[in-house]
Write an enzyme that holds these catalytic residues in place. Structure first.
Site, short mmCIF file in Angstrom:
data_model
loop_
_atom_site.label_atom_id
_atom_site.label_comp_id
_atom_site.label_asym_id
_atom_site.label_seq_id
_atom_site.Cartn_x
_atom_site.Cartn_y
_atom_site.Cartn_z
CB ALA A 32 -0.88 -0.01 1.24
N GLY A 38 0.72 -5.03 0.99
CA GLY A 38 -0.51 -5.09 0.20
C GLY A 38 -0.29 -5.72 -1.17
CD GLU A 88 -2.08 -7.75 3.13
OE1 GLU A 88 -1.90 -6.57 2.74
OE2 GLU A 88 -2.44 -8.03 4.28
CD GLU A 128 2.17 -5.57 5.60
OE1 GLU A 128 3.03 -6.46 5.83
OE2 GLU A 128 1.27 -5.70 4.76
#
Ligand code: HXC
Length: 256
Positions: free
Chosen positions: A64, A107, A110, A130
């Site tokens: 992200a 992300g 993911e 993260e």
């Protein structure tokens, strides 16, 4: 509309390419919205049989977009409701093949785990880093990773934040195939071409059934699978597939 997601249709394959090379394809909110809209468009198009999601040689997606989140409050994050977009990816019925080269982190990893078949370049670097920036996975990393590779591997990746190679990811069961760097896109496209020759309705139900394994007990999953299997006997494609086998010819599936 900006060009952060490039789309094209190759034969009956919907191709979506994440295109933010300056930030290693970091996924901001607008990019995610464009991506989800593209996948939903492909899913609704009867001429499209499957999708290919990719990035570039250096990055599938490095996570992200951290600049989006740095100064956000907890309330900001809740109000953004960004995970609604990820839920929409979960509802895509047609198969999604990921062509992954370079970084697939946070992300990005993911997002890769939302895809159905993952073709990784041997240069791919995967992980859930993260923890290194004071947070934890939020788009399914602790759940999908654990189901994909088990507790020991998931704890290792999520708690240390270390990156793994494509070969390690293959050994753990996180990616489907690893190929030489120069062939990852071509190989992912080849898989898509193969999927295009299969019955679209059988593909859809088979995908649904595999994903059900993440949600249910074994007994419920088996029951579910059996019902979908019976359902396929109501399709022309089942008759065509089995007759073609007996007649020693290639089947032509109409998707009915
Ligand atoms: C914003 C990012 C970014 C990210 C890289 N960049 N990753 N920007 N968000 N996730 C930007 C860098 O700031 C830099 O911009 C440019 O991309 C190139 O990156 P470098 O760091 O210079 O490249 P390199 O030294 O090769 O290192 C590559 C890297 C590193 C190891 C991938 O960039 C990195 O650690 N990135 C962050 C990975 C991460 O923590 N991901 C998880 C994010 S949180 P400039 O302007 O300096 O050139 C997350 C939560 C998901 O994903 C929750 C659900 C949505």
């Amino acid at each position: 509309m900006s060009d952060e997601i490039l789309t094209e249709v190759i034969d009956r394959i919907g191709v979506a390419r994440i295109n933010r090379p300056k930030v290693l394809n970091a996924l901001n909110l607008a990019t995610m919205e464009q991506l989800v809209e593209a996948l939903e468009r492909f899913d609704a198009d009867p001429d499209i049989r499957c999708m290919l999601l990719t990035g570039n040689e250096r990055a599938f997606a490095a996570g992200a977009d951290i600049t989006d989140m740095t100064d956000a409050s907890m309330v900001d994050m809740v109000q953004r409701n960004q995970f609604a977009r990820w839920e929409r990816i979960k509802r895509i019925a047609k198969p999604i093949v990921a062509g992954v080269s370079g970084y697939a982190l946070g992300g990005g990893c993911e997002l890769m785990m939302h895809c159905d078949i993952v073709i990784a370049s041997e240069t791919a670097r995967l992980g859930q880093p993260e923890i290194n920036i004071g947070v934890m996975p939020g788009a399914g990393g602790t759940q999908r990773l654990t189901r994909a590779i088990g507790k020991a591997g998931a704890m290792d990746l999520v708690l240390t934040g270390r990156m793994i190679s494509a070969r390690e990811a293959l050994a753990m069961g996180l990616v489907s195939r690893v190929v030489p760097a120069e062939h990852y896109y071509e190989e992912a496209l080849k898989v898509c071409h193969e999927l295009c020759t299969r019955s679209p309705i059988a593909l859809r139900l088979a995908k649904e059934s595999v994903l059900k394994a993440f949600e249910t007990t074994l007994a419920e999953g088996l029951e579910y699978e059996r019902k979908l299997f019976y359902m396929l006997f109501a399709t022309d494609d089942q008759k065509e597939g089995m007759r073609a086998f007996l007649e020693k010819r290639q089947p032509v599936f109409a998707g009915r």
